[in-house]
Design an enzyme around this catalytic site. Sequence first.
Site, PDB file in Angstrom:
ATOM      1  N   HIS A 142      37.358  44.983  32.266  1.00  0.00           N
ATOM      2  CA  HIS A 142      38.033  46.004  32.042  1.00  0.00           C
ATOM      3  C   HIS A 142      38.996  45.983  30.924  1.00  0.00           C
ATOM      4  CE1 HIS A 142      36.286  46.840  35.810  1.00  0.00           C
ATOM      5  NE2 HIS A 142      36.709  45.629  36.461  1.00  0.00           N
ATOM      6  N   ASP A 176      28.516  43.113  37.247  1.00  0.00           N
ATOM      7  CA  ASP A 176      29.746  43.164  38.161  1.00  0.00           C
ATOM      8  C   ASP A 176      29.619  44.483  38.908  1.00  0.00           C
ATOM      9  OD1 ASP A 176      32.445  41.621  38.503  1.00  0.00           O
ATOM     10  OD2 ASP A 176      32.837  43.964  38.488  1.00  0.00           O
ATOM     11  N   HIS A 178      31.993  46.336  39.534  1.00  0.00           N
ATOM     12  CA  HIS A 178      32.768  47.266  38.993  1.00  0.00           C
ATOM     13  C   HIS A 178      32.260  47.760  37.558  1.00  0.00           C
ATOM     14  CE1 HIS A 178      35.221  45.017  41.768  1.00  0.00           C
ATOM     15  NE2 HIS A 178      35.809  46.242  42.219  1.00  0.00           N
ATOM     16  N   ASP A 265      30.620  39.987  42.952  1.00  0.00           N
ATOM     17  CA  ASP A 265      31.374  40.864  43.881  1.00  0.00           C
ATOM     18  C   ASP A 265      30.304  41.924  44.346  1.00  0.00           C
ATOM     19  OD1 ASP A 265      31.291  41.870  41.264  1.00  0.00           O
ATOM     20  OD2 ASP A 265      33.497  42.426  41.415  1.00  0.00           O
TER      21      ASP A 265
HETATM   22  C1  OKP Z   1      37.908  43.138  38.480  1.00  0.00           C
HETATM   23  B1  OKP Z   1      36.295  42.876  37.985  1.00  0.00           B
HETATM   24  C2  OKP Z   1      41.715  49.385  44.528  1.00  0.00           C
HETATM   25  C3  OKP Z   1      41.536  47.872  44.192  1.00  0.00           C
HETATM   26  C4  OKP Z   1      41.102  47.710  42.711  1.00  0.00           C
HETATM   27  C5  OKP Z   1      40.944  46.038  41.301  1.00  0.00           C
HETATM   28  C6  OKP Z   1      39.452  45.681  40.941  1.00  0.00           C
HETATM   29  C7  OKP Z   1      39.391  44.708  39.762  1.00  0.00           C
HETATM   30  C8  OKP Z   1      37.798  44.175  39.715  1.00  0.00           C
HETATM   31  N1  OKP Z   1      41.993  49.486  45.997  1.00  0.00           N
HETATM   32  N2  OKP Z   1      41.056  46.246  42.646  1.00  0.00           N
HETATM   33  O1  OKP Z   1      35.535  43.991  37.831  1.00  0.00           O
HETATM   34  O2  OKP Z   1      35.789  42.047  39.297  1.00  0.00           O
HETATM   35 ZN    ZN Z   2      34.076  43.413  39.605  1.00  0.00          ZN
END
Ligand code: OKP
Ligand code: ZN
Length: 322
Positions: A142, A176, A178, A265
């Site tokens: 990110h 990932d 995300h 995740d």
């Molecule tokens: C990092 B990686 C929203 C919560 C968001 C941030 C997630 C970061 C993920 N309510 N939390 O890509 O695993």
């Molecule tokens: Zn993630």
Amino acid sequence: MHQEAAVNIIYSSDHLLHDPQFEINDGLPVDHAEKVERAETIMASLKVEGVGRKVPPRRFPLRHTYAIHDKAYVDFVRTRSDQLALGEVLYPSFYITDTYAPVTSGSYLASRSAVDCALTGASMILGNQRTVYSLCRPPGHHAAHSSMGGYCYFNNAAIASNYLSAHGKVAVLDIDYHHGNGTQEVFYDRNDVLYVSLHADPDTNYPYISGRVGERGSGAGFGYTYNYPLSKNTGNGIYLRVLQDALEVIKKFSPDYLVISAGFDTFNLDPIGGLRLTESVYAQCGQLIAGLELPTLIIQEGGYNLEHLGGLVVGFLRAFDL
Ligand code: OKP
Ligand code: ZN
């Protein structure tokens, strides 16, 4: 030239220096899921299962980081970290895209060592190691040219990919949960680094701002970005089919090197992500990816179920451990 088969694991205990106790969600402090225990439980599982061999990172000059990140941004992370007392937390009001990247006194040193883990892995790939796993913490995908966000400060995978790109074409496969908005952004107008990502639909999931099918790259980079947004209901079968499509795209590009942004995740029991994937899918993903028969650098990204994370990583890496 001869190639080593066993997976090298690049790990530094410097990650322990980055240990924020909370993040801000909707204006309120909540538990910070990106914990030091993540890397420790992965190392413990690899050791118990006898997977790979541990190698410390070596120090790389900052110019590799400056090739991806604005120097002023890197300096900002360093000076702000250095100014904090142990236990103090800063939420900067610039160079940041959200409230999920708290800066602590050890954030710079830990993030720089994570970059060194990624670059050490990349240099071993150039030295003809077939597969290397860089246990980077904090994660990186990110982090963009001049911003931190989503637990990420420096983009480990992007810095390593850019380093490899001096020696050949690089495909980045981001699995990932995300979308890797930072990695997509830094390579968006390049045609020598392909970015392919499978992730939860950004209409309803972090990072919200990117990861849609229509994002295909720009200028010379048009056609070198591929996004596969997935419904939260996605199970093993559909996931593996989409992964095969993504691998076809990578094959057509015929890269010299493959970099995996490996997040775990997507696991159904993950506390902050979670598709409907079960433990066995990670070994299957590993086998499909290993089937590309490319020199492969695996960079650790997310994965927050402390009970299962080690097992998921072991299953994935074993597929490469010939
Ligand atoms: C990092 B990686 C929203 C919560 C968001 C941030 C997630 C970061 C993920 N309510 N939390 O890509 O695993
Ligand atoms: Zn993630």
